[in-house]
Structures are given as structure tokens and as C-alpha cells.
Scaffold this motif. Structure first.
Motif, PDB file in Angstrom:
ATOM      1  N   LEU A 165       0.832  -1.189   0.000  1.00  0.00           N
ATOM      2  CA  LEU A 165       0.000   0.000   0.000  1.00  0.00           C
ATOM      3  C   LEU A 165       0.874   1.249   0.000  1.00  0.00           C
ATOM      4  O   LEU A 165       2.019   1.231   0.471  1.00  0.00           O
ATOM      5  CB  LEU A 165      -0.897   0.019   1.242  1.00  0.00           C
ATOM      6  CG  LEU A 165      -1.924  -1.110   1.370  1.00  0.00           C
ATOM      7  CD1 LEU A 165      -2.555  -1.074   2.753  1.00  0.00           C
ATOM      8  CD2 LEU A 165      -2.996  -0.995   0.293  1.00  0.00           C
ATOM      9  N   ALA A 166       0.332   2.326  -0.525  1.00  0.00           N
ATOM     10  CA  ALA A 166       1.008   3.612  -0.397  1.00  0.00           C
ATOM     11  C   ALA A 166       1.062   3.994   1.078  1.00  0.00           C
ATOM     12  O   ALA A 166       0.314   3.466   1.901  1.00  0.00           O
ATOM     13  CB  ALA A 166       0.265   4.669  -1.205  1.00  0.00           C
ATOM     14  N   ALA A 167       1.968   4.893   1.415  1.00  0.00           N
ATOM     15  CA  ALA A 167       2.122   5.293   2.812  1.00  0.00           C
ATOM     16  C   ALA A 167       2.321   6.799   2.900  1.00  0.00           C
ATOM     17  O   ALA A 167       2.814   7.441   1.963  1.00  0.00           O
ATOM     18  CB  ALA A 167       3.307   4.578   3.455  1.00  0.00           C
ATOM     19  N   GLN A 168       1.922   7.352   4.034  1.00  0.00           N
ATOM     20  CA  GLN A 168       2.196   8.755   4.294  1.00  0.00           C
ATOM     21  C   GLN A 168       3.703   8.973   4.406  1.00  0.00           C
ATOM     22  O   GLN A 168       4.438   8.103   4.873  1.00  0.00           O
ATOM     23  CB  GLN A 168       1.517   9.177   5.600  1.00  0.00           C
ATOM     24  CG  GLN A 168       0.015   8.953   5.637  1.00  0.00           C
ATOM     25  CD  GLN A 168      -0.556   9.102   7.030  1.00  0.00           C
ATOM     26  OE1 GLN A 168       0.028   9.768   7.883  1.00  0.00           O
ATOM     27  NE2 GLN A 168      -1.686   8.454   7.281  1.00  0.00           N
ATOM     28  N   LEU A 169       4.171  10.112   3.979  1.00  0.00           N
ATOM     29  CA  LEU A 169       5.584  10.437   4.087  1.00  0.00           C
ATOM     30  C   LEU A 169       5.935  10.748   5.532  1.00  0.00           C
ATOM     31  O   LEU A 169       5.109  11.266   6.296  1.00  0.00           O
ATOM     32  CB  LEU A 169       5.924  11.638   3.203  1.00  0.00           C
ATOM     33  CG  LEU A 169       5.644  11.495   1.704  1.00  0.00           C
ATOM     34  CD1 LEU A 169       6.122  12.741   0.961  1.00  0.00           C
ATOM     35  CD2 LEU A 169       6.285  10.243   1.129  1.00  0.00           C
ATOM     36  N   ASN A 170       7.181  10.427   5.926  1.00  0.00           N
ATOM     37  CA  ASN A 170       7.617  10.808   7.259  1.00  0.00           C
ATOM     38  C   ASN A 170       7.982  12.292   7.265  1.00  0.00           C
ATOM     39  O   ASN A 170       7.938  12.975   6.238  1.00  0.00           O
ATOM     40  CB  ASN A 170       8.772   9.925   7.742  1.00  0.00           C
ATOM     41  CG  ASN A 170      10.020  10.054   6.876  1.00  0.00           C
ATOM     42  OD1 ASN A 170      10.307  11.119   6.312  1.00  0.00           O
ATOM     43  ND2 ASN A 170      10.776   8.964   6.767  1.00  0.00           N
ATOM     44  N   ALA A 171       8.340  12.806   8.431  1.00  0.00           N
ATOM     45  CA  ALA A 171       8.551  14.248   8.571  1.00  0.00           C
ATOM     46  C   ALA A 171       9.651  14.749   7.638  1.00  0.00           C
ATOM     47  O   ALA A 171       9.506  15.796   6.986  1.00  0.00           O
ATOM     48  CB  ALA A 171       8.890  14.576  10.021  1.00  0.00           C
ATOM     49  N   GLU A 172      10.760  14.018   7.561  1.00  0.00           N
ATOM     50  CA  GLU A 172      11.856  14.456   6.686  1.00  0.00           C
ATOM     51  C   GLU A 172      11.431  14.441   5.227  1.00  0.00           C
ATOM     52  O   GLU A 172      11.737  15.363   4.466  1.00  0.00           O
ATOM     53  CB  GLU A 172      13.080  13.552   6.884  1.00  0.00           C
ATOM     54  CG  GLU A 172      14.269  13.990   6.046  1.00  0.00           C
ATOM     55  CD  GLU A 172      15.354  12.930   5.940  1.00  0.00           C
ATOM     56  OE1 GLU A 172      16.472  13.265   5.525  1.00  0.00           O
ATOM     57  OE2 GLU A 172      15.068  11.750   6.259  1.00  0.00           O
ATOM     58  N   GLN A 173      10.724  13.395   4.830  1.00  0.00           N
ATOM     59  CA  GLN A 173      10.282  13.315   3.434  1.00  0.00           C
ATOM     60  C   GLN A 173       9.296  14.429   3.105  1.00  0.00           C
ATOM     61  O   GLN A 173       9.336  14.988   1.999  1.00  0.00           O
ATOM     62  CB  GLN A 173       9.664  11.935   3.180  1.00  0.00           C
ATOM     63  CG  GLN A 173      10.665  10.803   3.226  1.00  0.00           C
ATOM     64  CD  GLN A 173      10.010   9.434   3.341  1.00  0.00           C
ATOM     65  OE1 GLN A 173       8.800   9.329   3.620  1.00  0.00           O
ATOM     66  NE2 GLN A 173      10.781   8.385   3.122  1.00  0.00           N
ATOM     67  N   ARG A 174       8.435  14.765   4.043  1.00  0.00           N
ATOM     68  CA  ARG A 174       7.501  15.870   3.804  1.00  0.00           C
ATOM     69  C   ARG A 174       8.245  17.196   3.629  1.00  0.00           C
ATOM     70  O   ARG A 174       7.881  18.021   2.779  1.00  0.00           O
ATOM     71  CB  ARG A 174       6.495  15.972   4.960  1.00  0.00           C
ATOM     72  CG  ARG A 174       5.493  14.830   5.019  1.00  0.00           C
ATOM     73  CD  ARG A 174       4.322  15.166   5.927  1.00  0.00           C
ATOM     74  NE  ARG A 174       4.725  15.407   7.300  1.00  0.00           N
ATOM     75  CZ  ARG A 174       4.832  14.467   8.241  1.00  0.00           C
ATOM     76  NH1 ARG A 174       4.580  13.193   7.930  1.00  0.00           N
ATOM     77  NH2 ARG A 174       5.175  14.781   9.479  1.00  0.00           N
ATOM     78  N   GLU A 175       9.296  17.385   4.409  1.00  0.00           N
ATOM     79  CA  GLU A 175      10.089  18.604   4.274  1.00  0.00           C
ATOM     80  C   GLU A 175      10.783  18.663   2.911  1.00  0.00           C
ATOM     81  O   GLU A 175      10.847  19.724   2.279  1.00  0.00           O
ATOM     82  CB  GLU A 175      11.124  18.676   5.398  1.00  0.00           C
ATOM     83  CG  GLU A 175      10.520  18.929   6.774  1.00  0.00           C
ATOM     84  CD  GLU A 175      11.571  18.910   7.876  1.00  0.00           C
ATOM     85  OE1 GLU A 175      12.774  18.793   7.529  1.00  0.00           O
ATOM     86  OE2 GLU A 175      11.206  19.003   9.052  1.00  0.00           O
ATOM     87  N   ALA A 209      14.794   5.620  -3.357  1.00  0.00           N
ATOM     88  CA  ALA A 209      14.763   4.247  -3.876  1.00  0.00           C
ATOM     89  C   ALA A 209      14.346   3.302  -2.754  1.00  0.00           C
ATOM     90  O   ALA A 209      15.080   2.401  -2.353  1.00  0.00           O
ATOM     91  CB  ALA A 209      16.124   3.861  -4.443  1.00  0.00           C
ATOM     92  N   LEU A 210      13.164   3.539  -2.250  1.00  0.00           N
ATOM     93  CA  LEU A 210      12.624   2.806  -1.115  1.00  0.00           C
ATOM     94  C   LEU A 210      11.183   2.446  -1.397  1.00  0.00           C
ATOM     95  O   LEU A 210      10.473   3.187  -2.077  1.00  0.00           O
ATOM     96  CB  LEU A 210      12.672   3.668   0.159  1.00  0.00           C
ATOM     97  CG  LEU A 210      13.983   4.374   0.505  1.00  0.00           C
ATOM     98  CD1 LEU A 210      13.729   5.440   1.561  1.00  0.00           C
ATOM     99  CD2 LEU A 210      15.005   3.367   0.991  1.00  0.00           C
ATOM    100  N   ALA A 211      10.756   1.325  -0.855  1.00  0.00           N
ATOM    101  CA  ALA A 211       9.335   0.990  -0.918  1.00  0.00           C
ATOM    102  C   ALA A 211       8.579   1.825   0.104  1.00  0.00           C
ATOM    103  O   ALA A 211       9.135   2.210   1.138  1.00  0.00           O
ATOM    104  CB  ALA A 211       9.130  -0.492  -0.636  1.00  0.00           C
ATOM    105  N   PRO A 212       7.320   2.132  -0.151  1.00  0.00           N
ATOM    106  CA  PRO A 212       6.522   2.817   0.868  1.00  0.00           C
ATOM    107  C   PRO A 212       6.509   2.016   2.165  1.00  0.00           C
ATOM    108  O   PRO A 212       6.531   0.784   2.157  1.00  0.00           O
ATOM    109  CB  PRO A 212       5.125   2.880   0.238  1.00  0.00           C
ATOM    110  CG  PRO A 212       5.369   2.812  -1.239  1.00  0.00           C
ATOM    111  CD  PRO A 212       6.556   1.907  -1.400  1.00  0.00           C
ATOM    112  N   ALA A 213       6.496   2.714   3.283  1.00  0.00           N
ATOM    113  CA  ALA A 213       6.558   2.056   4.587  1.00  0.00           C
ATOM    114  C   ALA A 213       5.404   1.076   4.756  1.00  0.00           C
ATOM    115  O   ALA A 213       4.249   1.407   4.484  1.00  0.00           O
ATOM    116  CB  ALA A 213       6.515   3.103   5.692  1.00  0.00           C
TER     117      ALA A 213
END
Length: 738
Positions: free
Chosen positions: A200-210, A628-632
Motif C-alpha cells: 500500500l502507499a504510505a504517508q511520508l515521514n517528517a523528513e520526506q515531507r520537508e 529508492a525505497l518501498a513505501p513504509a
């Protein structure tokens, strides 16, 4: 089962797990010859069979991480109901080579015609197998069975209101019903629901959102974690630097799309076995980064999934069963890891004594006898077996050939580099050494130590499932350090990928950031930045050159002088246990027993560190960055309307585990009760009629992402191999018994 009524069930998710549940429903229905009807609603916006990940139309550069002989969606367990049709992927491959299905595309026929049992298929071809298997299954529907496919997403699952004449709160589990709402407005009322949600898709973490916010503000390109086949790679500009974070399996997907996917070609260099790369001119300059600073180690060239030369002596299914029979709920670090650690040491040194007897200072047979005695568990011994083993190794084995097990996963640990060119040369040496070892297969001691970990992982999957180990050791041990460690060694790409990456680095198409990278945004320069504290700011003209312009053989050879790939020796850590802390910190240490050299080629480690602040001078910059990561895979952050609704309304809940300090932590998966797996609601009660299979079981099972394993023609058959198919069978039988 004595079924004489109508049953309606919904399977949400039509990838491999959902297909397995459907197959098991049909097989179990047919085996009992029931009166009545069974209707199955299969719900997925993606085509049934392949689902999201295995779409047949995706690029054929995306390879599976297992060979043809490995995967299956059809069980081979004689204790289960006999399948109505289908077989393993390898059986399908052989059938298509003899009698190709007329519906195969030209690309599918071309690939399958040259695909061997030990080759790595494309994900697209595996998706074609899944679709073919489902299509054949649907031609064999038993009497009384109907199946509807809904090309839509389920947005909610709620208990259905009681119908006319029904009690408002029916106590019998058979009377529970659900309304499944789809995003096209359809409402399906069913007796049971199977959550086979997959990736499934995942919400971005804080660093990724920044990073995303900065990219939108500054006009940069930021590619968030995603399934590689979902990304439009054409938006990555040619000829410009692009930061790529992550050097696991997804990295090689990115690498392939930005090189071969843009017209570049690999060829074998004349007079050598090494690959060279012929650039198309449309490639970006790929600047790769990860915590280790290197990619996963490549798979060894083997005849089977597990090396036949390695047989577990300590971490066996019998040993695990003995713990259970004794009423012991083991700790991973103190009970299970010491067994597997012994197996890895034995696999390494028994292979070394066989393939490189000159590495042994004494008689190899006598060394192995002494090592065997040192490794043997003694119930009443008060000594530390690691110290005894280390002493034996010090006497019998040349220092350069001693094993640093954790160092294998962190080959750059303890080293610093004066320039990026020096770092690149060290990574290329590591890649070439790793590819060489992979080619040696069962004759390479390092790959056989990893092979023991690979064997042991299959045993551990059964040992740790369903609260098989303590919560604190699941959190701090299994998931805290071991998972990252073993994946970096035993879950790597085909050896060809390591050779290709080395060729790209020599051609100047790929550069590296270094270990422990820090990422940021330079707003004034409107650039992403990345820097490693272990890479200095020495003169390095290669990074300023365009891809393909810098990597002459002469330049690379000069830079490689003195840049070996040895890893730092780690101190012995108590009870064979890594220090509690960050993964990087844990993997930088050794394990005491036989810890001296990482077992990789090259000069000894360079002492010293880079001065604080020098990393800034060595920072690399780019206007594009790719995760280059899969969604959490965490149910609490997955971007799924259905999961969000189920969690919000208390039909399911994430599982909490207690740390050694008594602090509850939220795990990645749902809280479930086996068997079959049914979710626990917010109040702790079982949500009857609702079932879970696959990735969302990641707090009850370990290693939920890998496909079911076909029964091997030789070697051990581990219970964990077809676990997901047994899960599907348990769900199917429970649905039909309701």
C-alpha cells in the motif's frame, strides 16, 4: 463440512495473496461436495492475479529477486485440499516453452523461451503466470460457485444492519454480515471479508515531507517512495546529477530504468570477464547513498535457493521445537541468534578449509574438529563460547582470512576517504570482489556464511511467528538489528546487478556519497545536498564532469591505489549479541568469535576520521532526488481509505509490544489472533468474519513480503516456505465452516 447454505465472501486485494485465498476457497469447496452456493467478490482496482506489483505490462528490466524454480501460488502440501488446476511458476515456464499459450505477447514469448530454471524472471513474466493461473482456475469452477471481479477500491467495511426478521445483535458467528463499500458507489453485503491488501502507499515521514515541500517551493524534482513501476522515469533529466537514497533492491530498479531503460548497453570487455557500459548519452549522473555506503551483497550462483553445501547444525527446526517443548519462550538475542551465529561460523570455516586449505595454519581436519568442539552448545558450561571459538580460530587460521560476520554487512565501516574518487574506487573494488565471490558459489567461504544465515532465516520465520519470541527481543533484536543485517547479506540482487553497477561506476555514470549520509536542501543554491562524514573534500574533478565523461580506466586505476575494501575489526560483544543502538552502530561492530577481517579483498582499513566540517566541503548537490525505497509497510501510516476507516471505527488495531524498559511501542502490523488470522478490534475482542493475510501480518509473522516457495527438488523443505498458502487454506476452511 456439511455445507447446505449460501455463502458470500469478499476478498479485498487480487494479487498473489488474494488469488491464493480464492484458489483455496474453490479447492476446499470442491473437496467436500457441498450443497448450496458460494459466491466470491474479488475487489481490486488492478487486474486480478498480478494485482498492483506484478503487472504484466511493466518494464522487463524489473527482475524478481528469486529464480524461476522458487515462486508458486499453488500449494504442494498433500495435507491440503487438492488444487483444481495450476502449478508452480517453473512448471508454467516449462509448459510455455513446450506449448506456448497463443495469448502470450511477443515479449513474453521471447523471455520465456530463453529462461532457465536458475534464471531470474522479470516481474512482468511472473505477473503473466499469475494471470494465467487465475484464468485456468476460473475455467474449473466447481458446481454452485460464482466469482465476480470488481475493478474498484474498497473504501469501508462495516457490520451490516440486521435485515427484516433478523435480531439486531445476532450472537452466532454465522450471522455476522458486512457491508463493503467500493469507490464506484457499489455496496456488497457479504458474510465475511478477507483483507489481502498487499503493498500500500504510505504517508511520508517528517523528513520526506520537508523534502517534498522544499522541492515544490524551489522547483526541484523529488520522487517519493513508490513501487518502481508506478514512477514516470522520463521526468528525471538527462546529463544532470540526481541523488538516489537507498541502495537495496529498489535501487537496482532505478539504476536499470535510468541506464538500460534509456538505451545504454552492457557488454563483456574484450579479453576479460568484466562488463563495460556503452552510454546512450541520455543518462543522468546517478549519485547513490545509503547508511552502509554500499548496496546489498549479491546472491551467490547456486543450483537451488539454499546452498547445498550448508546444512544447519544448531539453528534447526528440531532445536526450536525443543525450546517450545520445554515451555521456553525464547529471546532472539540470547537464545536464537547464538545458534544461528554458530552455523554461520561453521559454514564459513568449513568452506574455507575445503576451498582454501592454505588459509589454515594447521591441519584443516584437526582445525575443524577443534572448532566443532568449541561451537558445540554445553548445557552446564559457564564459559563464553565466543571466547573459546575466537581462541581456536586465532591459533589455526591466518589473520587475513578470519571472519568478521557483522563487518560483511558494513564493508566501509571504520574507514575514511580523502576524496569522492577514492570512495568510488573502494566501492567498485567491493562490487567486483562480491561478484567474484558470487561466481564461486559454494566454494566461497563468505557466501556460504551468508548461505547459513539464509537457511537460518527460513527456520526463524517459524520460530518467531505468533509471539514465538518475547516482545522486547522482537522489537530490539529481530526487527531492531537482525532484519537489516540479514537483508543486506541474504536478500541482495542477482550477481549480474553488482557487475553492472561496477561497470556504471567505472564509466562515470554512478558515483557514491559514502556511509551515514546526511541529506538537506540548500535553498540559496536551490539544490538538494548529501554528505558523508567519512568522505573528505579533496580535489575531485570527476563530479563536475557529465556522466560518461570522467571515468577513464587510467583515472579509475590511479584512484584505486590503496583503496581496499577491508572492514574494521569489531570488539567482541557480550553473549554474541550486538550493541543496542542504531543499525549503523550495530553493524560496525564485530561479533568476537573470529572477528578480524571482513572477508573481502583489498588493503587493510585506513585509520582516522574526517575532521568535523569537512563533509560540508565534500557535499554533493543535485536538482533531483529519488527515494529508492518501498513505501513504509506500517498499518498506522498506510495511505489506505479502507485501513483508516477500520482503524478509526475500531474493527482493527495495530499491535503494541513492550520494550525491555516496559514501554509500549506500536509495531508495523495489525493485532491478530491465529489461526486463521483474525484482527482484534480496539476493545481487544476478535472481529469475527474478518480475516487478514499477507503484509499486514508483519507483527505476527516475519518476512511477509516474499512469495510462497515451491517445494525444492532436493535439500531441506522448511515449514515457512509455503506458510502464506497454509494461511490462505485456513481462512478458506473457516469461511466455509461459518
Amino acid at each position: 463440512m456439511g455445507i447446505s447454505r449460501s455463502i458470500r465472501t469478499a476478498v479485498i486485494g487480487a494479487g498473489p495473496r488474494g488469488t491464493s485465498v480464492l484458489e483455496r476457497l474453490l479447492a476446499n469447496w470442491a473437496s467436500t461436495g457441498p450443497a448450496g452456493t458460494l459466491h466470491v467478490d474479488v475487489i481490486d482496482p488492478y487486474p486480478a492475479g498480478p494485482g498492483h506489483v506484478w503487472q504484466p505490462g511493466q518494464s522487463r528490466l524489473y527482475l524478481m529477486n528469486t529464480q524461476s524454480f522458487y515462486p508458486t501460488v499453488i500449494p504442494e502440501d498433500r495435507e491440503l485440499a487438492e488444487p483444481l488446476s495450476g502449478g508452480t511458476f517453473d512448471q508454467w515456464r516449462e509448459l510455455q516453452q513446450r506449448h506456448p499459450d497463443p495469448s502470450l505477447t511477443e515479449a513474453e514469448r521471447d523471455e520465456v523461451s530463453g529462461l532457465g530454471q536458475a534464471d531470474f524472471p522479470s516481474r512482468a513474466l511472473y505477473g503473466r503466470y499469475l494471470r494465467s493461473t487465475l484464468e485456468e482456475l476460473l475455467t474449473r469452477l466447481p458446481a454452485g460457485v460464482t466469482v465476480d471481479f470488481h475493478a474498484a477500491s474498497a473504501t469501508s467495511v462495516r457490520h451490516a444492519a440486521a435485515g427484516p426478521g433478523e435480531p439486531e445483535a445476532a450472537p452466532e458467528r454465522s450471522s455476522v454480515r458486512f457491508d463493503v463499500v467500493l469507490d464506484d458507489g457499489t455496496v456488497l453485503t457479504v458474510d465475511s471479508v478477507v483483507l489481502a491488501l498487499g503493498h500500500l502507499a504510505a504517508q511520508l515521514n517528517a523528513e520526506q515531507r520537508e523534502l517534498l515541500s522544499a522541492a515544490e517551493e524551489l522547483g526541484l524534482l523529488y520522487v517519493a517512495p513508490a513501487a518502481p513501476a508506478d514512477v514516470d522515469w522520463s521526468v528525471v533529466p538527462a546529463g544532470q546529477p540526481v541523488l538516489v537514497r537507498g541502495m537495496g533492491l529498489n535501487f537496482f530498479d532505478v539504476m536499470g530504468q535510468l541506464t538500460e531503460g534509456r538505451g545504454g548497453r552492457f557488454q563483456v570487455a574484450e579479453g576479460t570477464s568484466e562488463l563495460t557500459y556503452l552510454a546512450s548519452g541520455r543518462e543522468p549522473l546517478i549519485i547513490a547513498a545509503s547508511r552502509r555506503g554500499t548496496p546489498y551483497r549479491a546472491k551467490a550462483t547456486l543450483a537451488g535457493y539454499y546452498p547445498g553445501a550448508v546444512q544447519l547444525r544448531y539453528c534447526t527446526e528440531a532445536a526450536i521445537a525443543k525450546l517450545a517443548d520445554s515451555g521456553i519462550r525464547p529471546s532472539f538475542d540470547y537464545d536464537l541468534w547464538p545458534l544461528l551465529h554458530r552455523d554461520a561460523i561453521w559454514a564459513y570455516y568449513s568452506t574455507l578449509a575445503r576451498s582454501q586449505p592454505d588459509a589454515i595454519l594447521t591441519d584443516p581436519a584437526e582445525f575443524l574438529r577443534t572448532l566443532d568442539e568449541a561451537l558445540r552448545p554445553h548445557a552446564h558450561s559457564t564459559g563464553r563460547w565466543e571466547h573459546t571459538t575466537e581462541s581456536v580460530i586465532a591459533v589455526h587460521v591466518r589473520e587475513v582470512h578470519r571472519l568478521d560476520l557483522l563487518g560483511l554487512a558494513a564493508p566501509l565501516a571504520g574507514r575514511s576517504f580523502g576524496s569522492r574518487a577514492e570512495l568510488d574506487a573502494a566501492v567498485v573494488d567491493y562490487l567486483l570482489d562480491d561478484a567474484r565471490r558470487s561466481a564461486l558459489g559454494e566454494d566461497d567461504a563468505v557466501k556460504m556464511a551468508i548461505g547459513a544465515l539464509h537457511h537460518g532465516r527460513a527456520v526463524l520465520k517459524t520460530a518467531v511467528a505468533d509471539s514465538g519470541i518475547t516482545d522486547e527481543s522482537w522489537v530490539a533484536g529481530l526487527r531492531g538489528w537482525f532484519e537489516s543485517f540479514v537483508e543486506g547479506l541474504a536478500s541482495g540482487p542477482p550477481a549480474l546487478r553488482a557487475a553492472q553497477l561496477a561497470a556504471l561506476a567505472r564509466a562515470g555514470i554512478v558515483r557514491f556519497v559514502g556511509p551515514d549520509p546526511k541529506f538537506g536542501v540548500d535553498r540559496r543554491a536551490r539544490m538538494f545536498t548529501a554528505a558523508s562524514p567519512w568522505v573528505g573534500g579533496g580535489t575531485d574533478e570527476r563530479l563536475d564532469a557529465g556522466p560518461g565523461d570522467a571515468g577513464t580506466d587510467e583515472t579509475t586505476a590511479d584512484a584505486r591505489l590503496g583503496a581496499g575494501t577491508g572492514a574494521v575489526t569489531g570488539a567482541g560483544l557480550g553473549a554474541g549479541r550486538p550493541a543496542v543502538g542504531s543499525v549503523t552502530g550495530a553493524l560496525a561492530g564485530g561479533f568476537g568469535a573470529g572477528s578480524a577481517v571482513a572477508g573481502s579483498a583489498g588493503a587493510a582499513s585506513r585509520p582516522g576520521t574526517v575532521r568535523a566540517g569537512s563533509a560540508l566541503a565534500a557535499a554533493v548537490t543535485a536538482t533531483a532526488m529519488i527515494e529508492a525505497l518501498a513505501p513504509a509497510n506500517r498499518v498506522a501510516v498506510n495511505a489506505s481509505a479502507l485501513l483508516e476507516q477500520l482503524l478509526a471505527e475500531g474493527l482493527v488495531r495495530p499491535r503494541l509490544m513492550m520494550t525491555a524498559e516496559g514501554i509500549p511501542v506500536q509495531t508495523s502490523g495489525l493485532d491478530v489472533l491465529p489461526h486463521p488470522y483474525r484482527p482484534l478490534g480496539a476493545n481487544g475482542s476478535v472481529t469475527e468474519g474478518l480475516y487478514v493475510i499477507g503484509l499486514q501480518l508483519s507483527a505476527a509473522q516475519w518476512g511477509t513480503a516474499i512469495a510462497a516457495e515451491a517445494k525444492p527438488s532436493s535439500g531441506p523443505v522448511y515449514r515457512s516456505g509455503q506458510r502464506t498458502l497454509r494461511d490462505a487454506d485456513e481462512i478458506a476452511r473457516d469461511i466455509l465452516d461459518r
